[in-house]
Design an enzyme around this catalytic site. Structure first.
Site, mmCIF file in Angstrom:
data_model
loop_
_atom_site.group_PDB
_atom_site.id
_atom_site.type_symbol
_atom_site.label_atom_id
_atom_site.label_comp_id
_atom_site.label_asym_id
_atom_site.label_seq_id
_atom_site.Cartn_x
_atom_site.Cartn_y
_atom_site.Cartn_z
ATOM 1 N N ASP A 275 0.906 -1.145 0.000
ATOM 2 C CA ASP A 275 0.000 0.000 0.000
ATOM 3 C C ASP A 275 0.944 1.192 0.000
ATOM 4 O O ASP A 275 1.524 1.531 1.032
ATOM 5 C CB ASP A 275 -0.865 -0.003 1.265
ATOM 6 C CG ASP A 275 -1.814 1.188 1.291
ATOM 7 O OD1 ASP A 275 -1.434 2.262 0.792
ATOM 8 O OD2 ASP A 275 -2.922 1.051 1.814
ATOM 9 N N HIS A 276 1.128 1.798 -1.172
ATOM 10 C CA HIS A 276 2.248 2.750 -1.291
ATOM 11 C C HIS A 276 2.089 3.949 -0.355
ATOM 12 O O HIS A 276 3.063 4.601 -0.009
ATOM 13 C CB HIS A 276 2.452 3.179 -2.739
ATOM 14 C CG HIS A 276 1.493 4.228 -3.210
ATOM 15 N ND1 HIS A 276 0.226 3.957 -3.609
ATOM 16 C CD2 HIS A 276 1.632 5.573 -3.321
ATOM 17 C CE1 HIS A 276 -0.389 5.078 -3.962
ATOM 18 N NE2 HIS A 276 0.445 6.077 -3.799
ATOM 19 N N HIS B 169 -5.699 2.924 1.272
ATOM 20 C CA HIS B 169 -4.955 4.100 1.737
ATOM 21 C C HIS B 169 -5.650 4.816 2.912
ATOM 22 O O HIS B 169 -5.031 5.106 3.932
ATOM 23 C CB HIS B 169 -4.760 5.109 0.611
ATOM 24 C CG HIS B 169 -4.160 4.530 -0.636
ATOM 25 N ND1 HIS B 169 -3.231 3.518 -0.626
ATOM 26 C CD2 HIS B 169 -4.349 4.830 -1.946
ATOM 27 C CE1 HIS B 169 -2.880 3.229 -1.869
ATOM 28 N NE2 HIS B 169 -3.548 4.004 -2.684
HETATM 29 C C1 BG6 Z 1 -3.508 4.731 -6.233
HETATM 30 C C2 BG6 Z 1 -4.872 4.830 -6.834
HETATM 31 O O1 BG6 Z 1 -3.404 3.639 -5.376
HETATM 32 O O2 BG6 Z 1 -3.233 5.925 -5.502
HETATM 33 C C3 BG6 Z 1 -5.004 6.063 -7.698
HETATM 34 O O3 BG6 Z 1 -5.116 3.673 -7.609
HETATM 35 C C4 BG6 Z 1 -4.626 7.294 -6.931
HETATM 36 O O4 BG6 Z 1 -6.322 6.185 -8.211
HETATM 37 C C5 BG6 Z 1 -3.263 7.109 -6.279
HETATM 38 O O5 BG6 Z 1 -4.604 8.393 -7.818
HETATM 39 C C6 BG6 Z 1 -2.927 8.262 -5.362
HETATM 40 O O6 BG6 Z 1 -1.621 8.105 -4.895
HETATM 41 P P1 BG6 Z 1 -0.587 9.310 -4.937
HETATM 42 O O7 BG6 Z 1 0.637 8.762 -4.322
HETATM 43 O O8 BG6 Z 1 -0.428 9.690 -6.365
HETATM 44 O O9 BG6 Z 1 -1.229 10.391 -4.147
#
Ligand code: BG6
Length: 503
Positions: free
Chosen positions: A185-186, A248
């Protein structure tokens, strides 16, 4: 960033090697780790995909990705040339499992070269329907190794509901042990998100206030200006609940809501997060009606350009019922949080891109100042800004300088830009390094993923079974549907945004 440590020789196998995620995130992250001295002395990156490419063509391809998307800008020639000696390509077609033989031979050759202590990390940067097929092939070709020599990193979405997540967990745990499985989960790799743990558990002043006695509500708001772009095909089957809230936003909620872990052990931290998910109040039909709002954007103007509505994006059905916005009021039924609402919202094509967590404290028990001097009175707030601004603000009341006693809110600010000069690593750098060092703290355990699905299933089912008659219900470049304002206004609050509204 981690202190330099000596890492085991590593073979990274990237499934989806020619795909967007690799070009935008993984390749730049690996290159930056290398440039900063965080890659092992001996490593190989093997990109795989269906296309027939030789190593050089593949290197050229990922160089484009690095040059376009790396946080450090274009690759430095000498560093790139050394890095790229370690980059290879082998075609693998999951629908023709025999192609795994070529991959196996390559892995074996590097293992022989690097020594038997070499670890292999499989990174599945592919469409989710390929996760099981790839895992099975890894198993069939005896490539799964053991806890010390092999790991698998799985991108989200992990399942599309509770049942499919359970199935995938069962399949993966029949091939790998839980210690080998890294569900990514980045968001958890973001610097500001990791800092929530430091802020909460390395400072003593906060803990006595961090509960229902002093806090009156919490908001977690992740708003995005971008639409779904070319991801319409994927997004149609996901929507805001699956794409953002299940992972997230609930993870952010866990970091705010969790009890103090007894140590920094990965499982101890993940236990405490699961406790939050387990304590969250289940949704009945009436809660879904009163405590959830869904939205879908229609066309509008963003920075002087007309942008299409969701139903006109590529890959999206003209009568789509998929939500591009969701707002939910959650409760955590335990001693610490009983009765305190956690308002969560996220959406695409909103007015501003920002990820904010706001903790609003209760008002003082008795006002001693005459109303004439408290025109701008505001309860204390702690605002954790995850992105794009990276800061923590404590909003307090102060005396405005002058001969009269006039109060107004002021911010005590810790902001990264002003405090640190070093560059902030990308979430993927942190997480890839964690995968190499074998640190699962910022990765999702099976029960975390399943508990999050379990919580959301009643909402997902209700929204899927009953089409929204109001879609599309918000204009691109707005703050989302009016009902989302009503959801929070009914309780006497409003959504906080940046620049901070000083009401
Ligand atoms: C991803 C989603 O996990 O996270 C995207 O699939 C979203 O829809 C993105 O835009 C948001 O992550 P970040 O790091 O770009 O804010």
């Amino acid at each position: 960033m981690k202190t330099l440590i000596s890492l085991k020789s590593t073979i990274f196998v990237i499934f989806g090697g020619t795909g967007d995620l690799n070009l935008r995130k993984l390749a730049p992250a690996l290159y930056n780790l290398y440039a900063d001295g965080y890659m092992p002395e001996k490593f190989a990156i093997i990109g795989t995909a269906r296309k027939e490419l030789d190593d050089q063509k593949y290197r050229d391809l990922i160089l484009e990705g690095v040059n376009s998307f790396s946080r450090t800008g274009k690759a430095v020639k000498e560093k790139w040339s050394k890095f790229t000696d370690n980059v290879h390509y082998t075609p693998v077609d999951v629908s023709a499992p025999k192609t795994f033989e070529g991959l196996r031979d390559k892995i074996e050759a590097f293992k022989t070269e690097f020594g038997k202590d070499t670890q292999v990390i499989y990174y599945l940067a592919v469409a989710p329907d390929l996760f099981p097929l790839i895992a099975k092939c890894i198993s069939d070709y005896k490539l799964a190794g053991d806890e010390d020599t092999c790991r698998i990193v799985i991108e989200k979405p992990f399942g599309r509901d509770l049942d499919t997540a359970r199935e995938l967990n069962q399949l993966l745990t029949s091939i790998f042990t839980e210690k080998q499985i890294y569900r990514i989960d980045h968001y958890l790799g973001k610097e500001t998100v990791q800092n929530i743990m430091a802020f909460r558990f390395a400072n003593s002043f906060l803990e006595p206030l961090w509960n229902r006695t002093y806090i009156d509500h919490i908001q977690i708001s992740v708003t995005e200006q971008l639409g779904v772009g070319d991801r319409g095909g994927y997004y149609e089957g996901a929507g805001a609940l699956r794409d953002m809230i299940q992972n997230h936003l609930l993870q952010l909620l866990c970091l705010i809501g969790m009890e103090t872990p007894i140590n920094f052990d990965a499982d101890e931290i993940r236990n405490k997060k699961v406790d939050v998910l387990k304590a969250m109040r289940a949704f009945g039909p009436e809660d879904i009606r009163l405590s959830t709002v869904r939205g879908q954007y229609t066309k509008g103007w963003v920075e002087g350009k007309e942008v299409p509505g969701y139903r006109h994006e590529t890959g999206v059905a003209p009568d789509s019922n998929t939500e591009t916005f969701a707002a939910i009021k959650f409760f955590v039924d335990n001693w610490r949080w009983q009765g305190i609402p956690f308002y969560v919202r996220t959406g695409k094509r909103l007015f501003q891109t920002s990820s904010l967590i706001t903790i609003q404290f209760k008002d003082v028990p008795h006002h001693i100042f005459p109303s004439a001097v408290t025109e701008h009175w505001q309860q204390n707030r702690l605002i954790i800004s995850i992105q794009p601004e990276m800061s923590i603000r404590l909003q307090v009341q102060g005396k405005r300088p002058g001969l009269d006693m006039v109060l107004n809110p002021v911010d005590m600010v810790f902001d990264y830009k002003g405090t640190y000069t070093s560059d902030t690593p990308e979430a993927y750098e942190t997480l890839l390094l964690d995968a190499m060092t074998g640190d699962q703290t910022q990765f999702m355990r099976a029960d975390q993923v399943e508990s999050a699905w379990e919580l959301l299933m009643p909402v997902i089912n209700a929204w899927e079974s009953k089409k929204s008659i109001s879609f599309p219900n918000y204009t691109a470049d707005s703050w989302g549907p009016e009902d989302a304002e009503a959801l929070i206004a009914r309780d006497g609050f409003h959504w906080f945004t940046l620049p901070l509204n000083k009401d």
